[in-house]
Design a protein around this motif. Structure first.
Motif, PDB file in Angstrom:
ATOM      1  N   LEU A 160       1.105  -1.014  -0.125  1.00 32.13           N
ATOM      2  CA  LEU A 160      -0.328   0.459  -0.168  1.00 32.13           C
ATOM      3  C   LEU A 160       1.210   0.633  -0.141  1.00 32.13           C
ATOM      4  CD1 LEU A 160      -2.717  -0.992   2.812  1.00 32.13           C
ATOM      5  CD2 LEU A 160      -3.028  -1.740   0.471  1.00 32.13           C
ATOM      6  N   LYS A 161       0.924   1.765  -1.001  1.00 32.31           N
ATOM      7  CA  LYS A 161       1.287   3.284  -0.768  1.00 32.31           C
ATOM      8  C   LYS A 161       0.661   4.183  -0.264  1.00 32.31           C
ATOM      9  CE  LYS A 161       5.163   2.812  -3.584  1.00 32.31           C
ATOM     10  NZ  LYS A 161       5.658   3.574  -4.441  1.00 32.31           N
ATOM     11  N   ILE A 162       0.195   5.015   0.469  1.00 31.14           N
ATOM     12  CA  ILE A 162      -0.224   5.775   1.059  1.00 31.14           C
ATOM     13  C   ILE A 162       0.847   7.672   1.063  1.00 31.14           C
ATOM     14  CG2 ILE A 162      -1.815   6.917   3.089  1.00 31.14           C
ATOM     15  CD1 ILE A 162      -1.751   3.922   3.615  1.00 31.14           C
ATOM     16  N   LEU A 163      -0.337   8.289   0.479  1.00 29.20           N
ATOM     17  CA  LEU A 163       0.009   9.541   0.036  1.00 29.20           C
ATOM     18  C   LEU A 163      -1.126  10.694   0.890  1.00 29.20           C
ATOM     19  CD1 LEU A 163       1.511  12.180  -0.968  1.00 29.20           C
ATOM     20  CD2 LEU A 163       0.118  11.960  -2.564  1.00 29.20           C
ATOM     21  N   ASN A 164       0.431  11.478   2.236  1.00 26.08           N
ATOM     22  CA  ASN A 164      -0.800  12.460   2.888  1.00 26.08           C
ATOM     23  C   ASN A 164      -1.183  13.593   2.277  1.00 26.08           C
ATOM     24  OD1 ASN A 164      -2.074  14.255   4.058  1.00 26.08           O
ATOM     25  ND2 ASN A 164      -0.914  13.842   6.225  1.00 26.08           N
ATOM     26  N   LYS A 165      -1.841  14.076   1.403  1.00 30.13           N
ATOM     27  CA  LYS A 165      -1.825  15.399   0.806  1.00 30.13           C
ATOM     28  C   LYS A 165      -2.367  16.486   0.864  1.00 30.13           C
ATOM     29  CE  LYS A 165      -3.864  14.907  -3.952  1.00 30.13           C
ATOM     30  NZ  LYS A 165      -4.763  14.403  -4.537  1.00 30.13           N
ATOM     31  N   THR A 166      -2.340  16.602   2.236  1.00 30.55           N
ATOM     32  CA  THR A 166      -2.625  17.804   3.585  1.00 30.55           C
ATOM     33  C   THR A 166      -1.074  18.166   3.778  1.00 30.55           C
ATOM     34  OG1 THR A 166      -3.276  16.749   5.390  1.00 30.55           O
ATOM     35  CG2 THR A 166      -4.349  16.923   3.788  1.00 30.55           C
ATOM     36  N   GLU A 167      -0.928  19.366   4.372  1.00 33.07           N
ATOM     37  CA  GLU A 167       0.614  20.013   5.074  1.00 33.07           C
ATOM     38  C   GLU A 167       0.082  19.556   6.159  1.00 33.07           C
ATOM     39  OE1 GLU A 167       1.222  23.483   4.046  1.00 33.07           O
ATOM     40  OE2 GLU A 167       0.020  23.814   2.443  1.00 33.07           O
ATOM     41  N   GLN A 168      -1.124  18.859   6.897  1.00 32.33           N
ATOM     42  CA  GLN A 168      -0.773  18.404   8.603  1.00 32.33           C
ATOM     43  C   GLN A 168      -0.541  16.876   8.920  1.00 32.33           C
ATOM     44  OE1 GLN A 168      -3.807  20.386   6.609  1.00 32.33           O
ATOM     45  NE2 GLN A 168      -2.986  21.833   7.269  1.00 32.33           N
ATOM     46  N   THR A 169      -0.439  16.199   9.853  1.00 35.25           N
ATOM     47  CA  THR A 169      -0.171  15.615  10.186  1.00 35.25           C
ATOM     48  C   THR A 169      -1.657  14.461  10.747  1.00 35.25           C
ATOM     49  OG1 THR A 169       1.996  15.316  10.873  1.00 35.25           O
ATOM     50  CG2 THR A 169       1.237  13.591  12.143  1.00 35.25           C
ATOM     51  N   HIS A 170      -1.803  13.024  10.363  1.00 35.79           N
ATOM     52  CA  HIS A 170      -3.215  12.600  10.420  1.00 35.79           C
ATOM     53  C   HIS A 170      -2.230  10.974  10.938  1.00 35.79           C
ATOM     54  CE1 HIS A 170      -5.412  15.976   9.501  1.00 35.79           C
ATOM     55  NE2 HIS A 170      -5.404  16.161   8.495  1.00 35.79           N
ATOM     56  N   ILE A 171      -3.648  10.369  11.500  1.00 40.60           N
ATOM     57  CA  ILE A 171      -3.475   9.314  11.723  1.00 40.60           C
ATOM     58  C   ILE A 171      -4.842   8.426  11.658  1.00 40.60           C
ATOM     59  CG2 ILE A 171      -3.895   6.903  13.737  1.00 40.60           C
ATOM     60  CD1 ILE A 171      -2.503   9.362  15.640  1.00 40.60           C
ATOM     61  N   TYR A 172      -4.391   7.224  10.460  1.00 39.71           N
ATOM     62  CA  TYR A 172      -5.042   6.635   9.032  1.00 39.71           C
ATOM     63  C   TYR A 172      -5.207   5.204   9.879  1.00 39.71           C
ATOM     64  CZ  TYR A 172      -4.056  10.350   7.050  1.00 39.71           C
ATOM     65  OH  TYR A 172      -4.076  12.294   5.656  1.00 39.71           O
ATOM     66  N   ASN A 173      -6.812   4.976   9.842  1.00 45.05           N
ATOM     67  CA  ASN A 173      -7.039   3.584   9.874  1.00 45.05           C
ATOM     68  C   ASN A 173      -7.643   2.597   7.874  1.00 45.05           C
ATOM     69  OD1 ASN A 173      -6.725   3.645  12.823  1.00 45.05           O
ATOM     70  ND2 ASN A 173      -8.782   4.933  12.618  1.00 45.05           N
ATOM     71  N   MET A 174      -6.752   2.073   8.265  1.00 47.96           N
ATOM     72  CA  MET A 174      -7.603   0.642   6.916  1.00 47.96           C
ATOM     73  C   MET A 174      -8.025  -0.799   7.310  1.00 47.96           C
ATOM     74  SD  MET A 174      -3.639   1.403   5.692  1.00 47.96           S
ATOM     75  CE  MET A 174      -2.275   1.472   7.646  1.00 47.96           C
ATOM     76  N   SER A 175      -8.517  -0.822   5.825  1.00 45.08           N
ATOM     77  CA  SER A 175      -9.754  -1.651   5.941  1.00 45.08           C
ATOM     78  C   SER A 175      -9.420  -2.172   5.107  1.00 45.08           C
ATOM     79  CB  SER A 175     -11.056  -1.246   7.399  1.00 45.08           C
ATOM     80  OG  SER A 175     -11.197  -0.100   5.957  1.00 45.08           O
ATOM     81  N   VAL A 176     -10.548  -3.226   4.532  1.00 45.87           N
ATOM     82  CA  VAL A 176     -10.871  -3.438   3.658  1.00 45.87           C
ATOM     83  C   VAL A 176     -12.008  -4.079   3.184  1.00 45.87           C
ATOM     84  CG1 VAL A 176      -9.761  -6.090   4.072  1.00 45.87           C
ATOM     85  CG2 VAL A 176      -9.610  -5.597   1.567  1.00 45.87           C
ATOM     86  N   LYS A 177     -13.108  -4.188   2.228  1.00 41.33           N
ATOM     87  CA  LYS A 177     -13.965  -4.135   2.050  1.00 41.33           C
ATOM     88  C   LYS A 177     -14.652  -5.203   1.159  1.00 41.33           C
ATOM     89  CE  LYS A 177     -15.917   0.350   3.960  1.00 41.33           C
ATOM     90  NZ  LYS A 177     -16.764   0.526   3.992  1.00 41.33           N
ATOM     91  N   GLY A 178     -14.676  -6.143   0.809  1.00 40.90           N
ATOM     92  CA  GLY A 178     -15.482  -7.707   0.071  1.00 40.90           C
ATOM     93  C   GLY A 178     -15.615  -8.561   0.595  1.00 40.90           C
ATOM     94  N   LEU A 179     -14.812  -9.052   1.459  1.00 44.75           N
ATOM     95  CA  LEU A 179     -14.582 -10.175   1.995  1.00 44.75           C
ATOM     96  C   LEU A 179     -14.669 -10.043   3.537  1.00 44.75           C
ATOM     97  CD1 LEU A 179     -10.935 -10.394   1.837  1.00 44.75           C
ATOM     98  CD2 LEU A 179     -12.187 -11.798  -0.032  1.00 44.75           C
ATOM     99  N   PRO A 180     -15.618 -10.978   4.041  1.00 47.79           N
ATOM    100  CA  PRO A 180     -16.783 -11.759   4.661  1.00 47.79           C
ATOM    101  C   PRO A 180     -16.155 -11.543   6.669  1.00 47.79           C
ATOM    102  CG  PRO A 180     -16.256 -14.359   3.342  1.00 47.79           C
ATOM    103  CD  PRO A 180     -15.768 -12.083   2.911  1.00 47.79           C
ATOM    104  N   LYS A 181     -15.159 -12.542   6.071  1.00 47.40           N
ATOM    105  CA  LYS A 181     -13.726 -12.545   6.743  1.00 47.40           C
ATOM    106  C   LYS A 181     -13.017 -12.425   6.586  1.00 47.40           C
ATOM    107  CE  LYS A 181     -16.994 -15.178  10.098  1.00 47.40           C
ATOM    108  NZ  LYS A 181     -17.015 -16.813  11.251  1.00 47.40           N
ATOM    109  N   TYR A 182     -12.144 -12.659   7.433  1.00 42.67           N
ATOM    110  CA  TYR A 182     -10.768 -11.641   6.823  1.00 42.67           C
ATOM    111  C   TYR A 182      -9.647 -11.122   8.309  1.00 42.67           C
ATOM    112  CZ  TYR A 182     -10.971  -6.489   6.654  1.00 42.67           C
ATOM    113  OH  TYR A 182     -11.292  -5.408   7.367  1.00 42.67           O
ATOM    114  N   GLU A 183      -8.561 -11.564   7.602  1.00 47.52           N
ATOM    115  CA  GLU A 183      -6.927 -11.499   9.053  1.00 47.52           C
ATOM    116  C   GLU A 183      -5.988 -10.683   7.941  1.00 47.52           C
ATOM    117  OE1 GLU A 183      -3.791 -13.654  11.414  1.00 47.52           O
ATOM    118  OE2 GLU A 183      -5.010 -14.985  10.245  1.00 47.52           O
TER     119      GLU A 183
END
Length: 473
Positions: A393-416
């Motif tokens: 995953l390549k995540i680009l913060n395009k703002t000028e502030q520091t942020h905490i990001y949470n990631m998830s995935v949709k489309g799978l019923p159960k995953y690890e």
């Protein structure tokens, strides 16, 4: 005074006129024949000057406007970021630049079809800087006749002093222009401080010197040569013109037959039109054309000849408008049409492109996520019997502030989720994060499952998603 006496006086004036130099015989296409532009006052000249000074001040002041810890407008090529007040444009958003250029193009087509070359006459940088240079030239060397006489005089201390003063002023304006232009790409204070303290990089000095001499050459020496020989706009404008396009035109039906006369003379009885053949319209033209010869591609619609002619008409006691903003149809006595297919077409495309640009700008996502699958291995089976896919995953913060990001995935019923699922990214940074997704094969209903990776802040104010695929048995 009898008509016979008037004719005798007119013949005498005509004989004198023959021995005067004809301004129209000057080869204006020869770069060696310099055009001495005469100063003129009037509505259009005043409008052009005010627009020119506003454009110049806007250009000079804009890089000095602060915005947080940076300047408001800054094209940071090193970090590949364009800052325009609160908007930051990244390379991924450069389609906006393409859209903006298209808007500018169709805007130019629309304005040209309706109002002719008013862009050239009032707001083109070449015109603005040329008239600024001419203004300084007049203040230092004097009016048109004085400048001509000065150039014809042999070199003397006074001539050298005036020439040095003029060219010094031109170079200072050019240097200010160059440093301002570079300030759009390098922080303004850094440019001015480092250039004058001799601490700037070679690249900064190169561009400052290049643009200084480019401005000095274009506005000081080349002037109309740029418009006549080098500008492509003058060449393809005919494709946008029609008989209802506003142009600077001379009313030959009213003006001909032209000829000099006294103000008290009855020129109608002498068989003359309103044009007194004073050639002021030629002397004030920055490209040196005679508008009385009809529509010419060199005309930049600046309106200087209109002001000159109106002044002459007023002094003679005639109606103004012998030279005016008009159309070919109006000059020919044909009814004008404002709405025509070409103009409407340009207007519709311009409106659509503008709406698309505004929408795209307003909906720019402040974060971007790119998902790269492992190309070497579609999937593997873990020791627990799970099907695992690996992603980067390549995540680009395009703002000028520091942020905490949470990631998830949709489309799978159960995953690890194997790897970090919460990350902190500083403003303007790109985080590269390898992760894996493991799924029980029992929960997979097909060999390829379409999924979406999502990233968002805790409050959900900033979010983005990217589609990918999960491969199973």
């Amino acid at each position: 005074m009898s008509a016979e006496h008037n004719n005798k006086d007119f013949s005498k004036v005509e004989r004198i006129k023959i021995h005067q130099p004809d301004a129209n015989k000057v080869d204006r296409f020869n770069p060696r024949n310099r055009i001495y532009v005469r100063a003129v006052e009037g509505f259009w000249s005043t409008l052009r000057k005010r627009l020119g000074w506003v454009a110049m001040l806007f250009f000079l002041v804009l890089p000095w406007i602060p915005w947080g810890d940076r300047q408001a407008v800054w094209f940071n090529l090193g970090e590949q970021k364009f800052h325009v007040f609160g908007l930051t444009i990244w390379p991924q958003d450069f389609t906006l630049l393409a859209a903006l250029l298209m808007i500018a193009a169709f805007g130019l087509f629309f304005i040209t079809t309706y109002l002719g070359r008013v862009w050239c006459g009032y707001t083109c940088p070449q015109t603005v800087w040329t008239f600024i240079f001419i203004w300084f030239e007049e203040k230092i060397e004097g009016a048109r006749n004085k400048r001509i006489k000065l150039d014809q005089m042999p070199w003397s201390f006074n001539k050298l002093k005036l020439k040095v003063a003029k060219h010094t002023a031109w170079i200072l304006i050019s240097l200010l222009t160059a440093m301002t232009f570079v300030s759009y790409f390098v922080p303004t204070k850094e440019v001015y401080i480092e250039v004058f303290t001799l601490n700037a990089t070679g690249g900064i000095y190169f561009w400052v010197i290049l643009f200084t001499f480019a401005t000095y050459g274009n506005a000081g020496w080349m002037r109309e040569i740029m418009c006549i020989h080098m500008c492509p706009y003058a060449r393809f404008q005919s494709a946008m013109f029609d008989k209802n396009t506003f142009i600077v035109g001379y009313n030959s039906k009213r003006g001909e037959t032209r000829g000099p006369r006294s103000r008290k003379a009855d020129h109608k009885a002498m068989g003359l039109g309103d044009c007194i053949d004073c050639d002021l319209c030629v002397q004030v033209c920055p490209t040196g054309i005679d508008i009385r010869n009809g529509l010419q591609y060199e005309c930049i619609n600046c309106g200087a000849c209109i002001d000159a002619c109106d002044t002459t008409m007023e002094r003679m006691g005639y109606n103004k408008g012998l030279i005016s903003y008009t159309t070919e149809n109006k000059l020919d006595g044909v009814k004008e049409k404002v709405l025509r297919p070409k103009l409407v077409g340009y207007g519709v495309v311009l409106l659509i492109m503008t709406l698309i640009f505004v929408y795209a700008t307003a909906t720019i996502s402040p974060i971007r996520i790119d998902v790269i699958r492992d190309r070497n291995l579609l999937f593997r089976e873990t020791d627990q019997g799970l099907i695992e896919n690996t992603f980067t995953l390549k995540i680009l913060n395009k703002t000028e502030q520091t942020h905490i990001y949470n990631m998830s995935v949709k489309g799978l019923p159960k995953y690890e989720w194997i790897g970090l699922q919460q990350v902190t990214i500083n403003g303007g940074e790109v985080l590269t994060l390898p992760i894996s997704i493991a799924v029980d094969p029992v929960d997979l209903t097909r060999a390829i499952t379409h999924i979406n990776f999502g990233v968002e802040t805790d409050d959900g104010a900033i979010e983005a998603k990217q589609e990918s695929r999960f491969f199973g048995n």
